[in-house]
Design a protein around this motif. Structure first.
Motif, PDB file in Angstrom:
ATOM      1  N   TYR A 121       0.831  -1.194   0.000  1.00 37.56           N
ATOM      2  CA  TYR A 121       0.000   0.000   0.000  1.00 37.56           C
ATOM      3  C   TYR A 121       0.871   1.251   0.000  1.00 37.56           C
ATOM      4  CZ  TYR A 121      -3.712  -3.200   1.437  1.00 37.56           C
ATOM      5  OH  TYR A 121      -4.602  -4.245   1.497  1.00 37.56           O
ATOM      6  N   ALA A 122       0.386   2.271  -0.686  1.00 38.87           N
ATOM      7  CA  ALA A 122       1.027   3.573  -0.582  1.00 38.87           C
ATOM      8  C   ALA A 122       0.807   4.122   0.823  1.00 38.87           C
ATOM      9  CB  ALA A 122       0.438   4.531  -1.622  1.00 38.87           C
ATOM     10  N   ASP A 123       1.755   4.895   1.303  1.00 40.44           N
ATOM     11  CA  ASP A 123       1.630   5.455   2.648  1.00 40.44           C
ATOM     12  C   ASP A 123       0.366   6.296   2.789  1.00 40.44           C
ATOM     13  OD1 ASP A 123       5.210   6.055   3.163  1.00 40.44           O
ATOM     14  OD2 ASP A 123       3.981   4.255   3.419  1.00 40.44           O
ATOM     15  N   SER A 124      -0.036   6.943   1.718  1.00 39.16           N
ATOM     16  CA  SER A 124      -1.185   7.851   1.780  1.00 39.16           C
ATOM     17  C   SER A 124      -2.506   7.119   1.996  1.00 39.16           C
ATOM     18  CB  SER A 124      -1.262   8.678   0.499  1.00 39.16           C
ATOM     19  OG  SER A 124      -1.380   7.842  -0.639  1.00 39.16           O
ATOM     20  N   VAL A 125      -2.533   5.815   1.735  1.00 40.10           N
ATOM     21  CA  VAL A 125      -3.794   5.067   1.871  1.00 40.10           C
ATOM     22  C   VAL A 125      -3.700   3.965   2.922  1.00 40.10           C
ATOM     23  CG1 VAL A 125      -4.301   5.531  -0.553  1.00 40.10           C
ATOM     24  CG2 VAL A 125      -3.345   3.296   0.101  1.00 40.10           C
ATOM     25  N   LYS A 126      -2.527   3.756   3.464  1.00 39.81           N
ATOM     26  CA  LYS A 126      -2.334   2.672   4.439  1.00 39.81           C
ATOM     27  C   LYS A 126      -3.246   2.881   5.634  1.00 39.81           C
ATOM     28  CE  LYS A 126       1.870   1.439   4.305  1.00 39.81           C
ATOM     29  NZ  LYS A 126       3.336   1.376   4.493  1.00 39.81           N
TER      30      LYS A 126
END
Length: 126
Positions: A60-65
């Motif tokens: 996952y991208a950090d922005s959506v984790k």
């Protein structure tokens, strides 16, 4: 080859949820990485989340984790992206992409992916 097809986009308010689906048709007996990318107006396409069919690992991208979760229905050759706690900055066209892949973590680079869906719009209003 495999052909991804997205569905499930729409419009929600901040804090709402949506579930996107990516149905894979074609030669689905091969192991694949299936990954979501998104592109907001005026911005480059970016990695969101993906999984490797061979390992089952997810990235996952950090922005959506912590807000987005991938799941898969193997019988339907469909991958789902559950998006919770949506924010206006999540507004984008979401694309599902696939690549034949045997490995642990799905690639993050869009240039690695051969097969793309047409995209589905997600709009989050404040």
């Amino acid at each position: 080859q495999v052909q991804p097809q997205e569905s499930g986009g729409g419009s929600v308010q901040t804090g709402g949820s949506l579930r996107l689906a990516c149905a894979a048709s074609g030669h689905t007996t091969t192991s694949y990485a299936m990954t979501w990318f998104r592109q907001a107006p005026g911005k480059e396409r970016e990695f969101v989340a993906g999984d490797s069919w061979s390992s089952g690992s997810e990235l996952y991208a950090d922005s959506v984790k912590g807000r987005f979760t991938i799941s898969r229905d193997n019988a339907k050759n469909t991958q789902y992206l559950q998006m919770n706690s949506l924010k206006p900055e999540d507004t984008a066209v979401y694309y599902c992409a696939a690549i034949p892949f045997v490995g642990w973590a799905p690639p993050r680079l869009e240039s690695r992916y051969n097969y793309w869906g047409q995209g589905t719009q997600v709009t989050v209003s404040s």
